[in-house]
Design a protein around this motif. Structure first.
Motif, PDB file in Angstrom:
ATOM      1  N   THR A 168     -20.336 -13.637  -1.826  1.00  0.00           N
ATOM      2  CA  THR A 168     -21.846 -11.903  -1.104  1.00  0.00           C
ATOM      3  C   THR A 168     -21.570 -11.370  -2.152  1.00  0.00           C
ATOM      4  OG1 THR A 168     -20.019 -12.345   0.944  1.00  0.00           O
ATOM      5  CG2 THR A 168     -21.437 -10.344   1.049  1.00  0.00           C
ATOM      6  N   ILE A 169     -22.505 -10.190  -2.141  1.00  0.00           N
ATOM      7  CA  ILE A 169     -22.445  -9.130  -3.042  1.00  0.00           C
ATOM      8  C   ILE A 169     -23.173  -7.980  -2.204  1.00  0.00           C
ATOM      9  CG2 ILE A 169     -25.125  -9.232  -2.239  1.00  0.00           C
ATOM     10  CD1 ILE A 169     -23.748  -8.844  -6.038  1.00  0.00           C
ATOM     11  N   LYS A 170     -21.902  -6.856  -2.517  1.00  0.00           N
ATOM     12  CA  LYS A 170     -21.860  -6.107  -2.046  1.00  0.00           C
ATOM     13  C   LYS A 170     -22.169  -4.269  -2.792  1.00  0.00           C
ATOM     14  CE  LYS A 170     -17.876  -3.110   0.557  1.00  0.00           C
ATOM     15  NZ  LYS A 170     -16.678  -3.480   0.937  1.00  0.00           N
ATOM     16  N   ILE A 171     -23.285  -3.935  -2.071  1.00  0.00           N
ATOM     17  CA  ILE A 171     -22.976  -2.589  -2.912  1.00  0.00           C
ATOM     18  C   ILE A 171     -22.676  -1.332  -1.787  1.00  0.00           C
ATOM     19  CG2 ILE A 171     -25.617  -0.993  -3.734  1.00  0.00           C
ATOM     20  CD1 ILE A 171     -26.696  -4.042  -4.227  1.00  0.00           C
ATOM     21  N   GLU A 172     -21.787  -0.383  -2.230  1.00  0.00           N
ATOM     22  CA  GLU A 172     -21.590   0.737  -1.343  1.00  0.00           C
ATOM     23  C   GLU A 172     -21.302   2.356  -2.516  1.00  0.00           C
ATOM     24  OE1 GLU A 172     -18.125  -0.011  -0.021  1.00  0.00           O
ATOM     25  OE2 GLU A 172     -16.341  -0.234  -1.623  1.00  0.00           O
ATOM     26  N   VAL A 173     -21.679   2.883  -1.885  1.00  0.00           N
ATOM     27  CA  VAL A 173     -21.728   4.249  -2.628  1.00  0.00           C
ATOM     28  C   VAL A 173     -20.914   5.296  -1.021  1.00  0.00           C
ATOM     29  CG1 VAL A 173     -23.749   4.892  -1.863  1.00  0.00           C
ATOM     30  CG2 VAL A 173     -22.566   5.662  -3.742  1.00  0.00           C
TER      31      VAL A 173
END
Length: 548
Positions: A68-73
């Protein structure tokens, strides 16, 4: 055939390029770029950070497409997608939706708020976390964190980071995160907004960078973590002070968090504690959590030691100049002489709880060991405890002290053993606290981390870390005192250790058994920091042992 090879090469290049994804992270509500978003593959060390315009490029050619690719901020809901779908769609724009902020009014009388400072306050240049983008290309974007625990609700006002050295001609981008806890490790970022800083040298005052977060309304209770991450490559190098035998936490990108019991980063926080607030339920310590027992929270003691006069008392301090070193020492009290020898990377101040009481009964000679505290060392050869013993003998000769008692803690106890072997006629009685006769007497996990840290410091090759490397090698290679040698020490010795010491219990028991005139005392529930944790009891034991 050539055509087939050419076609295959072109096809392979297209496939590869399809797995190198470039795009921009955008705020859906505000339609603006989101800088410094974290883009990576869950549970792995593969990832990147978007730039200040939200742009990123990530190579997924070696990634399992089922992951799974994950993008967070901080402040936005996380974006997740199957890697295979992410590659196929090759999105040029990633939209993040802002989290709904549930801001509750906090009504607290100023009388109920008490100012506290928690964490690691050391400003040592001997033990450091190093950030060098050219040295560690793969894990440069890793994070380090420090754990905290508060039963009462508290608001974080300032976050302090003690920086031993800063070498960069450009601002260094950093991110601060406040994590909740799960299974003893950092979990979710609880900050409502992204906390990023463009750090410059002039922002560091007296070795500390202070970040004011009072207006961010960050309230914590129970266990939590404060983490830091460097976001952008830069020319140069930064070193962060660290405390030995404290637990820090590290991870590479979205990889698992790991405990580092060798040292903790010098992060400390100013908080306002609601003293009248409701306590969270006290959590029982996991008796199997060896790392927690080996590395307790000693922040209160380190702050008190730093704020004491000891180790920097000009009225009683002096320096002995040797041909290759300067040995700093302080003298307190009158009577029979007792030499105090501190642990690795420490100084006289570590005995701040012993000096006031014991100096009422004896003449205290507190010494900063060569290359530590205010003592210097002009020799770059490998350190060993025999050298330290010779330094002590030279100081005794200078002070015209024919015979002394010794109280040695940790490395100081090791020096005491070497002194007893080489200069038995100049020793009366000795107390050793958390000492070891050979390196394998130390907890294996700690030795492993010493070795890893030494390798990292050696690779860095920086002048300011030469002393740190030598002190780490000292613990890895020395002392080397066998049972036959221990039999030669006829002086009375009080062997002390904590129940949860980093020195193996069986090793401490071996010392007491093999030393012909030894007594053993294990302090219940104490760690390697008996002189901090059980000061009153230990002071009495020391006084009684020397007198009787």
């Amino acid at each position: 055939m050539k055509k087939i090879i050419v076609l295959f090469t072109v096809y392979a290049a297209v496939c590869f390029n399809a797995q190198v994804i470039s795009g921009t992270v955008i705020s859906k509500e505000e339609n603006r770029p989101v800088p410094y978003a974290k883009i990576g593959v869950e549970k792995t060390t593969a990832g990147t950070i978007s730039d200040d315009k939200g742009n990123f490029t990530i190579d997924l050619s070696k990634t399992d497409v089922s992951q799974t690719i994950k993008i967070e901020v901080a402040g936005y809901n996380s974006f997740t997608q199957n890697v295979n779908d992410f590659i196929k769609q090759n999105p040029k724009t990633i939209f993040l939706t802002e989290k709904v902020k549930n801001i509750q009014e906090v009504k607290i009388s100023p009388k109920k708020l008490v100012d506290k400072n928690w964490g690691v306050n050391t400003k040592t240049k001997h033990v450091m976390y190093s950030v060098n983008p050219d040295l560690e290309n793969s894990n440069f974007l890793g994070e380090t964190a420090l754990g905290f625990n508060t039963n009462k609700r508290a608001k974080i006002k300032n976050i302090h980071l003690n920086i031993a050295s800063y070498n960069s001609g450009q601002p260094v981008m950093m991110r601060y995160s406040i994590y909740s806890e799960k299974n003893g490790l950092p979990d979710k970022n609880i900050a409502d907004d992204e906390i990023t800083v463009a750090l410059t040298k002039d922002m560091i005052k007296d070795g500390t960078f202070t970040l004011d977060v009072n207006d961010r309304n960050i309230w914590v209770q129970g266990k939590f973590f404060v983490g830091i991450q460097f976001l952008k490559r830069f020319e140069g190098r930064i070193t962060i002070s660290a405390a030995l035998f404290r637990t820090g936490y590290i991870r590479e990108f979205y990889g698992d968090w790991k405990k580092m019991t060798i040292a903790a980063p010098a992060i400390n926080i100013d908080v306002k504690v609601d003293k009248n607030g409701k306590n969270v339920a006290d959590e029982a310590q996991d008796s199997n959590d060896r790392a927690s027992m080996l590395a307790p929270d000693i922040s209160r003691y380190t702050i008190e030691a730093e704020n004491s006069v000891y180790g920097k008392n000009d009225t009683v301090g002096n320096t002995l100049r040797l041909k290759d070193a300067e040995i700093y020492y302080e003298i307190y009290g009158e009577g029979e002489p007792l030499v105090l020898l501190h642990g690795n990377g420490g100084s006289i101040k570590e005995f701040y709880r012993q000096i006031p009481e014991i100096s009422k009964h004896f003449k205290i000679v507190a010494v900063d060991t060569r290359a530590q505290g205010k003592s210097t060392d002009h020799n770059e050869a490998e350190l060993n405890y025999k050298i330290f013993a010779d330094d002590l003998k030279a100081l005794m000769d200078n002070l015209k002290l024919n015979k002394v008692n010794i109280l040695g803690w940790s490395d100081g106890g090791n020096t005491g053993l070497e002194f007893a072997l080489k200069y038995p006629q100049n020793l009366n009685k000795m107390i050793i606290v958390g000492a070891n006769a050979f390196p394998k007497g130390v907890d294996e996990s700690l030795l492993k981390q010493f070795k890893t840290k030494a390798e990292m410091v050696q690779l860095a090759g920086e002048k300011e870390q030469k002393t740190e490397y030598r002190l780490l090698k000292l613990m890895l290679n020395h002392p080397n005192i066998n049972a036959k040698s221990l039999h030669q020490i006829k002086n009375p010795v009080l062997v002390i250790a904590g129940e949860n010491d980093v020195i193996k219990k069986e090793h401490t028991e071996m010392l007491a058994k093999e030393l012909p005139a030894a007594k053993l005392k294990i302090y219940p529930k104490a760690s390697h920091y008996v002189p901090f944790e059980a000061a009153d009891e230990m002071n009495k034991d020391v006084i009684d042992f020397i007198r009787n």
